[in-house]
Scaffold this active site. Structure first.
Site, PDB file in Angstrom:
ATOM      1  N   GLN A  81      32.376 -21.359  -0.355  1.00 51.00           N
ATOM      2  CA  GLN A  81      33.138 -21.626   0.844  1.00 51.00           C
ATOM      3  C   GLN A  81      34.710 -22.223   0.620  1.00 51.00           C
ATOM      4  OE1 GLN A  81      30.028 -22.400   0.077  1.00 51.00           O
ATOM      5  NE2 GLN A  81      28.854 -21.544   1.799  1.00 51.00           N
ATOM      6  N   TYR A 196      18.377 -18.409   8.340  1.00 48.44           N
ATOM      7  CA  TYR A 196      18.039 -19.994   8.455  1.00 48.44           C
ATOM      8  C   TYR A 196      17.672 -20.241  10.142  1.00 48.44           C
ATOM      9  CZ  TYR A 196      18.894 -19.812   3.635  1.00 48.44           C
ATOM     10  OH  TYR A 196      18.844 -19.480   2.452  1.00 48.44           O
ATOM     11  N   ASP A 249      12.790 -22.569   3.583  1.00 43.73           N
ATOM     12  CA  ASP A 249      13.681 -23.452   3.793  1.00 43.73           C
ATOM     13  C   ASP A 249      14.143 -23.863   5.144  1.00 43.73           C
ATOM     14  OD1 ASP A 249      16.866 -22.957   2.055  1.00 43.73           O
ATOM     15  OD2 ASP A 249      16.201 -24.395   3.275  1.00 43.73           O
ATOM     16  N   HIS A 251      16.348 -25.556   5.972  1.00 46.49           N
ATOM     17  CA  HIS A 251      17.691 -25.593   5.909  1.00 46.49           C
ATOM     18  C   HIS A 251      18.466 -26.601   6.926  1.00 46.49           C
ATOM     19  CE1 HIS A 251      21.838 -23.384   4.924  1.00 46.49           C
ATOM     20  NE2 HIS A 251      20.938 -22.983   3.728  1.00 46.49           N
ATOM     21  N   GLU A 301      20.286 -29.071  -2.531  1.00 53.60           N
ATOM     22  CA  GLU A 301      21.237 -28.220  -2.823  1.00 53.60           C
ATOM     23  C   GLU A 301      22.599 -28.664  -2.511  1.00 53.60           C
ATOM     24  OE1 GLU A 301      21.408 -24.787   0.630  1.00 53.60           O
ATOM     25  OE2 GLU A 301      19.495 -25.000  -0.563  1.00 53.60           O
TER      26      GLU A 301
END
Ligand code: GCO
Ligand code: MG
Length: 443
Positions: A81, A196, A249, A251, A301
């Protein structure tokens, strides 16, 4: 005996003794290690970032060159990113900081580079630091003539057991994806319905009708996602039985209390782990979650700072630590996280998505091979271009990741070919995700 003669004897005796001592010491001093044998300390001569996207994902790899011709190391600094910010940190700061330093002193270079910005523990500087750190481990392995896992104490297992991703816009598509991954030998499969938070199942983005935000902002309501996810677990369990290890996940896409309820609901399907129920800003919710259910939890993460992972590990509020090695500053940090985790019964599940370079995946795997408290490794598939740009990339067989036995991480980088895969001309940022009324949520 005259006094003078007495002292003469004393002196001769002492001299004789001393030379004997020195001879003995010389005999017991081991030969200088190959790392230094016959060569002056190995100096860093250049540190630079190489940007490439063979799989259309912005990868950044740091190359450390040395005073020994042809001896260099590679390290992952991939922050998809904000890759150009990482490149600048390497080019404008780390290169000058490192030139002339002894490449053998990895920990010292890590510690001094880490504080050289005074402010620290952020994603950009940590990724730049990681690239440098991993590259120095790569160099040390090459000088020692050993794969890095050997420097970390050798193998605790023959290969690295991995999980892969399955997804589908509906339960049938998901089922087919799981079947394909099982055919490839995976015993651990992460299941998601769509992206997600299953945004494709959300409807009526009122904020768009109201002209709030931007047209390309994403809309996601939590209810459709919270309903379909337990159904997905039930469907896959019924189809594939109890032995298949299922992961998911969250997320950080729903409210903390919604995530707690979802983790409680999924408990009966015996997930291998549920990941990122909360954003790092809400780490203290893990205590509440622990009090409510025993669903195995993975987190990490998004972590950049020791303040984020230490408490979760020492409180045993998580079962798997999932840091992204380059986001925490590299191998030197990750191996300490692994050691801390071992003492608190927490296993590893290093972040291994598409936005980690093959050097980063290899580094994950070398650490995975060497630590006792290995849990599982996330794995992605590399296309042919990736293997061509990064010769020696890890390979997958029967759900296991394999690294080669070459010194260092065993992964090289063909710079000429890398230049043929420039970054895609699309926004590098994560697009805002919004509720129906336009409220932004964690992506
Ligand atoms: C995962 C992650 C990734 C991240 C991505 C961000 O578990 O693999 O959640 O998919 O979203 O790495 O850039
Ligand atoms: Mg994740």
């Amino acid at each position: 005996m005259k006094t003078r003669d007495f002292f003469k004897c004393l002196l001769w005796g002492a001299a004789g003794g001393a030379s004997g001592l020195m001879k003995a010491r010389a005999q017991n001093t081991p030969a200088p290690s190959p790392a230094a044998k016959g060569s002056a300390p190995l100096k860093i001569t250049k540190v630079r970032a190489i940007l490439t996207a063979p799989q259309n994902i912005r990868l950044a790899v740091v190359k450390v060159e040395t005073s020994e011709p042809g001896l260099y190391g590679l390290g992952c600094a991939t922050f998809q990113q904000r890759p150009l910010a990482v490149e600048t940190a390497v080019k404008e700061y780390l290169d000058d900081f490192c030139r002339g330093r002894d490449a053998d002193n990895i920990e010292d270079i890590w510690q001094t580079a880490y504080t050289s910005s005074y402010w620290r523990n952020g994603p950009v500087l940590n990724n730049a630091l990681s690239g440098l750190d991993m590259a120095l481990w790569d160099i040390k392995g090459k000088r020692a003539g050993m794969p890095v896992y050997q420097l970390l104490g050798g193998k605790c297992r023959f290969a690295v057991d991995c999980y892969t991703h399955s997804s589908g816009r509906d339960l049938k598509e998901l089922e087919d994806s799981v079947a394909r991954n099982r055919e490839q030998g995976f015993r651990h499969i992460r299941i998601q319905v769509g992206g997600y938070g299953s945004p494709h199942m959300s409807s009526d983005p009122h904020f768009k009708e109201a002209g709030f935000g931007r047209a390309d902002d994403t809309h996601q309501d939590s209810r459709p996602y919270l309903r379909i996810t337990p159904k997905a677990f039930e469907h896959i369990r019924n189809k594939f039985g109890d032995d298949l290890e299922l992961l998911h996940d969250i997320h950080e896409r729903v409210e903390p209390i919604e995530a707690i309820n979802l983790c409680k609901e999924l408990e009966k399907y015996r997930p291998f782990f549920i990941e990122d129920p909360f954003p790092p800003e809400q780490n203290n919710y893990f205590k509440i979650l622990r009090q409510q259910c025993s669903t195995p939890i993975a987190m990490g993460e998004l972590f950049n700072s020791p303040h984020e992972w230490t408490g979760l590990i020492t409180e045993r509020w998580i079962d798997f630590i999932r840091v992204h090695l380059s986001q925490v500053g590299g191998l030197s940090v990750a191996r300490k996280i692994a050691v801390l985790s071992e003492w608190f019964g927490v296993r590893s599940a290093w972040h291994g998505p598409g936005d980690v370079s093959p050097v980063g995946h290899a580094c994950n795997a070398h650490l995975d091979l060497a630590i006792h408290n290995f849990g599982i490794q996330e794995a992605v598939r590399f296309n042919q271009a990736m293997h061509d740009v990064f010769p020696g990339s890890p390979t997958m067989k029967n759900g296991y990741m394999h690294v080669n036995e070459a010194p260092g991480f065993g992964v090289d980088l063909n710079e000429e070919l890398a230049a043929k895969f420039p970054y895609p001309n699309t926004p590098a940022y994560w697009r805002p995700v919004r509720k129906k009324d336009g409220t932004s949520i964690r992506p």
